[in-house]
Design a protein around this motif. Sequence first.
Motif, PDB file in Angstrom:
ATOM      1  N   GLU A 220      98.031  15.613  38.121  1.00  0.00           N
ATOM      2  CA  GLU A 220      98.412  17.030  38.176  1.00  0.00           C
ATOM      3  C   GLU A 220      97.730  17.744  39.334  1.00  0.00           C
ATOM      4  O   GLU A 220      98.329  18.584  40.007  1.00  0.00           O
ATOM      5  N   ARG A 221      96.463  17.390  39.540  1.00  0.00           N
ATOM      6  CA  ARG A 221      95.745  18.017  40.650  1.00  0.00           C
ATOM      7  C   ARG A 221      96.379  17.626  41.981  1.00  0.00           C
ATOM      8  O   ARG A 221      96.594  18.455  42.852  1.00  0.00           O
ATOM      9  N   GLN A 222      96.687  16.330  42.105  1.00  0.00           N
ATOM     10  CA  GLN A 222      97.301  15.838  43.323  1.00  0.00           C
ATOM     11  C   GLN A 222      98.646  16.527  43.556  1.00  0.00           C
ATOM     12  O   GLN A 222      98.994  16.890  44.682  1.00  0.00           O
ATOM     13  N   GLU A 223      99.368  16.749  42.466  1.00  0.00           N
ATOM     14  CA  GLU A 223     100.673  17.385  42.540  1.00  0.00           C
ATOM     15  C   GLU A 223     100.543  18.816  43.095  1.00  0.00           C
ATOM     16  O   GLU A 223     101.341  19.250  43.919  1.00  0.00           O
ATOM     17  N   LYS A 226      99.967  18.717  46.718  1.00  0.00           N
ATOM     18  CA  LYS A 226     101.234  18.436  47.397  1.00  0.00           C
ATOM     19  C   LYS A 226     102.117  19.677  47.490  1.00  0.00           C
ATOM     20  O   LYS A 226     102.794  19.879  48.490  1.00  0.00           O
ATOM     21  N   ARG A 227     102.084  20.484  46.437  1.00  0.00           N
ATOM     22  CA  ARG A 227     102.880  21.712  46.484  1.00  0.00           C
ATOM     23  C   ARG A 227     102.349  22.652  47.557  1.00  0.00           C
ATOM     24  O   ARG A 227     103.108  23.331  48.242  1.00  0.00           O
ATOM     25  N   PHE A 228     101.040  22.680  47.710  1.00  0.00           N
ATOM     26  CA  PHE A 228     100.447  23.553  48.728  1.00  0.00           C
ATOM     27  C   PHE A 228     100.765  23.051  50.134  1.00  0.00           C
ATOM     28  O   PHE A 228     101.059  23.813  51.043  1.00  0.00           O
ATOM     29  N   VAL A 229     100.732  21.739  50.295  1.00  0.00           N
ATOM     30  CA  VAL A 229     101.015  21.143  51.610  1.00  0.00           C
ATOM     31  C   VAL A 229     102.513  21.191  51.929  1.00  0.00           C
ATOM     32  O   VAL A 229     102.905  21.094  53.087  1.00  0.00           O
ATOM     33  N   ALA A 244      86.299  22.416  45.253  1.00  0.00           N
ATOM     34  CA  ALA A 244      86.740  21.042  44.986  1.00  0.00           C
ATOM     35  C   ALA A 244      88.102  20.772  45.613  1.00  0.00           C
ATOM     36  O   ALA A 244      88.561  19.641  45.606  1.00  0.00           O
ATOM     37  N   PHE A 245      88.739  21.811  46.154  1.00  0.00           N
ATOM     38  CA  PHE A 245      90.101  21.636  46.635  1.00  0.00           C
ATOM     39  C   PHE A 245      90.196  20.775  47.890  1.00  0.00           C
ATOM     40  O   PHE A 245      89.578  21.064  48.902  1.00  0.00           O
TER      41      PHE A 245
END
Length: 409
Positions: A220-223, A226-229, A244-245
């Motif tokens: 979920e964190r990785q997701e 990815k949404r931000f990128v 931590a981001f």
Amino acid sequence: MLRHGPTIVVSPLKTLMADQVSNLLSRKIPATFINSDLAKDEKRIRFELLKKGAIKLLYLAPERFFVRSEEERNGLKRTRPSFLVIDEAHCVDQWGRDFRPEYGRLHEVREKLGKPTVLAFTATAGREMQQRILSSLGVNDAVIFVRGVDRPNIALVRVKAHESERVNEIAKLLRLRELQGQKAMIFVPSVAVGERLKNALAQLGLEIPFYHSSLGTPWERQELVKRFVGQSRPVADQIICTNAFGMGLDVPNVRLVVHWQQSASVEDQLQEYGRAGRDGRASAAVIFHEGRPEGRDVGRLKFMAEKTAEAAKLSEIESIRMRERRFRQIDQVSAILHSSSCVREAVIDYFEGAKKRQPLSLSTRILDWVFGSRHEAAKIRFCCDHCDAALIKKSGAVGYVAEAVRGRR
Ligand SMILES: [Zn+2]
């Protein structure tokens, strides 16, 4: 490359190693890594290649020098490298956030390898941390090069605001026309503050996702990253996050970085606001503060530092020392935020010392003018709330940020 022996590169993360090795191989530079993912046979092959001089750059995590297998340790000892390169050297500093105990033992490693020349690299280390890194590595007389601390395309704005006023200010910033379709990050010191901010912004009609290390599953964190990128839908242009981001994440078009409050060290502060304007375009960083050095913001960080020191399983004396160092680092940021001079100069002084402020020679200026991008940068340069005080008085902090992001005065 011309040196006889290979170079050993100490790197903290497997992903960094794999990335760099494949980059080097694509440039036809013989490089490899050894880590715990490899099967025994594969390791042996790589050691063989090393022995034959077929490898020029060998990547390792520092823990590799202390593995149980004597065969492996001896394999490394026999390499007699020409250079010991230490990447992400801030991990050497035992008072830093990213300290790794084995990084702290690299002086022993160097002795065993036959005292090769050391090259250590980091993106952020203030003068005190530089000295601590050198003494931990046992190379106190090493030459230090510092560059790239100044980011002329980022306007730096300190805004005095009580906690209760910050939400509204942040909402105004996020609604700026200049920022629509652009990226913005809001750093918060803790999960509690982040949740509060997220809810308060939602009440104002701004649904901004919040990233922190205890959020959901790693997937979920990785997701969310990815949404931000922009690699995953729906795209999130704006994000609330703790530090931590996305370590090592390089997003070029972040136009605005907001700090709910100061960071725990000048190094952290720079690393975080330095996420703005990686593409070189005009950007802004806003840091809220209370207008007095011993307020709640600082209190919160000191409380967290105390917890860290307690949890660090150190002797009592070590634990006290750690706490004092952390407190000092927090106060150093606070002093910069509450001074009435140029923030940019203060940050550069912290990293480079005042001595660097020498005028450029005529030849350097000509070279810069012909080949450099410095005169380009000058056109978009907004400095800080101190240097542009008149402009801020006229347009307000939010208006100033809009102008700074547009990049033209
Ligand atoms: Zn300034």
